[in-house]
Design a protein around this motif. Structure first.
Motif, mmCIF file in Angstrom:
data_model
loop_
_atom_site.group_PDB
_atom_site.id
_atom_site.type_symbol
_atom_site.label_atom_id
_atom_site.label_comp_id
_atom_site.label_asym_id
_atom_site.label_seq_id
_atom_site.Cartn_x
_atom_site.Cartn_y
_atom_site.Cartn_z
ATOM 1 N N GLY A 198 45.747 15.565 38.530
ATOM 2 C CA GLY A 198 44.377 15.587 39.009
ATOM 3 C C GLY A 198 44.241 16.530 40.188
ATOM 4 N N ALA A 231 39.681 14.588 38.751
ATOM 5 C CA ALA A 231 40.558 13.416 38.761
ATOM 6 C C ALA A 231 41.337 13.316 40.060
ATOM 7 N N SER A 235 45.164 10.349 37.105
ATOM 8 C CA SER A 235 44.953 11.328 36.032
ATOM 9 C C SER A 235 45.569 10.860 34.717
#
Length: 259
Positions: A198, A231, A235
């Motif tokens: 992320g 994210a 993630s």
């Protein structure tokens, strides 16, 4: 088939060949050190060898209840068991331990992970390594189709386990993890990696994914890097939703892929 080894691993011939759509419990031990795990397997005949998937959980799922490690990722494999039949094992790391040997340093700007070059000795990951060896010796595993993946601490463990066994794994994936870039050349050409992270991760910054991707690429590998712009650390939700993840993973076979 080595019945003694299967007994040590917590498997029996009955459980191995019975249908199971849910995760059964087992425990591996070496010199008194226990490694609890949950496993999933399809219906097989006595002479059939199965692909093996090892999934390594994150720090939040550590413990000894042999349950917490199934929180993230287990449904992905159980829902796909008929399409991708495999022996899937979720080991559990002890609450006071960490999968690979990592120095974790808290700084003013966040957490700094320093990955030791000697990745396995005296770590729970060494027990995972020994468990894999025992499964291979038992004769139930297709040695051309052994895979590993993990998230966060488990993503770090996936890098470390592959680095310690550069000729073993057909493919691997790491979600919001990181690894020792200095040993990437050991396995970069041999083990395909799919890296997920992320962009807003405030636990394991996305830079850890970027430097591992660069290290593997510079050493001659061809990893896949997927960054989710919105994210944070979780993630794994996006990674597990990737429709191509399992197809990509199980497509790799060392007997047909040039290493």
């Amino acid at each position: 088939m080595n019945k003694l080894l299967l007994g040590v691993l917590g498997f029996t011939l009955t459980s191995l060949f019975a249908q199971a759509q849910t995760y059964n419990s087992g425990s591996f031990s070496y010199h008194g050190d226990p490694l609890p795990y949950r496993y999933l397997k399809p219906v097989i005949d006595e002479n059939q060898k199965l692909p093996l998937v090892i999934f390594l959980h994150g720090a939040g799922e550590r413990g000894s209840d042999n349950e917490m490690q199934l929180i993230h990722g287990s449904k992905l494999f159980s829902d796909s068991l008929s399409e991708y039949p495999a022996l899937v094992i979720f080991p559990q790391c002890d609450k006071e331990s960490y999968w690979p040997n990592v120095n974790i340093i808290q700084t003013e700007t966040g957490i700094n992970f320093q990955f030791e070059a000697d990745l396995l000795p005296d770590s729970p990951l060494q027990l995972v390594d020994l468990m894999i060896d025992s499964l291979i010796q038992s004769g139930i595993v297709d040695t051309n189709r052994i895979y590993v993946g993990g998230l966060s601490m488990g993503g770090m463990g996936a890098y470390a386990l592959v680095a310690a066994n550069p000729d073993l794994f057909a493919a691997a994936f790491a979600i919001c993890g990181g690894g020792n870039t200095e040993v990437a050349s050991r396995y970069s050409r041999k083990t395909p990696f799919w890296i997920f992270h992320g962009a807003l991760d405030d636990i394991v910054p996305v830079e850890y994914a970027n430097v591992m991707n660069a290290a593997l690429t510079d050493a001659g590998g061809n990893p896949i890097l997927t960054i989710y712009p919105k994210a944070n650390h979780n993630s794994w939700d996006s990674a597990f939703a990737e429709p191509e993840l399992l197809k990509w993973l199980f497509a790799h076979n060392k007997s047909t892929t040039k290493q």
